[in-house]
Scaffold this active site. Sequence first.
Site, mmCIF file in Angstrom:
data_model
loop_
_atom_site.group_PDB
_atom_site.id
_atom_site.type_symbol
_atom_site.label_atom_id
_atom_site.label_comp_id
_atom_site.label_asym_id
_atom_site.label_seq_id
_atom_site.Cartn_x
_atom_site.Cartn_y
_atom_site.Cartn_z
ATOM 1 N N HIS A 271 41.356 23.261 77.871
ATOM 2 C CA HIS A 271 41.917 22.678 79.098
ATOM 3 C C HIS A 271 43.172 23.430 79.516
ATOM 4 C CE1 HIS A 271 40.062 18.677 77.639
ATOM 5 N NE2 HIS A 271 39.360 19.057 78.693
ATOM 6 N N LYS B 69 34.443 3.451 79.984
ATOM 7 C CA LYS B 69 34.605 4.193 78.734
ATOM 8 C C LYS B 69 35.911 3.814 78.060
ATOM 9 C CE LYS B 69 32.712 8.719 78.636
ATOM 10 N NZ LYS B 69 32.893 10.126 79.013
ATOM 11 N N ARG C 166 32.036 26.306 80.837
ATOM 12 C CA ARG C 166 31.801 26.824 79.493
ATOM 13 C C ARG C 166 30.446 27.482 79.367
ATOM 14 N NH1 ARG C 166 33.266 21.102 76.917
ATOM 15 N NH2 ARG C 166 31.767 20.688 78.554
ATOM 16 N N SER D 61 36.698 17.859 74.204
ATOM 17 C CA SER D 61 37.474 16.791 73.571
ATOM 18 C C SER D 61 36.605 15.968 72.630
ATOM 19 C CB SER D 61 38.088 15.875 74.636
ATOM 20 O OG SER D 61 39.015 16.573 75.422
#
Length: 165
Positions: A23, A47, A96, A133
């Site tokens: 990040h 969440k 990514r 994460s």
Amino acid sequence: MNEGVQLRRAVCPGSFDPITNGHLDIIGRASRLYDVVHVAVMINQSKQGLFTVEERIELIREATADYGNVQVESFHGLLVDFCKQRDIPAIVKGLRAVSDFDYELQMAQMNIGLSGVETLFVPTNPTYSFLSSSLVKEVAAWGGDVAHLLPAHVHTALMERLGSR
């Protein structure tokens, strides 16, 4: 800055639970391209994060303090509304893998259609191409060493949080 000069603004959105070196790579690169980079910490009521939104904001502020042009705040709802409220014309997203692109392209097309906000894709540094994460939390929970994947203060906070569970 001179009066009347428009600042170049962008946003780097995410949940950042917790912020990783991947990040920070994207935020740091955006901070060199834009006058102001807003880091928008998503609030997702459905969440339960490991860290509260307030804790994430503090961890990010400490991690980005040296950049000098990063503002960190939370948001819920549509990212384009966050952008409109702050006159931010661009979203910066790290990619990514090709699988990220498929999802992010759809989001980018929706965002420009809804509000005219552009999305800029930045390829992730290969060092962090596997990093998320979720993966960091899972590996750390099983006792794996993730210190090299996080800022030191974030690693400390993660170990404390996992130790208290």
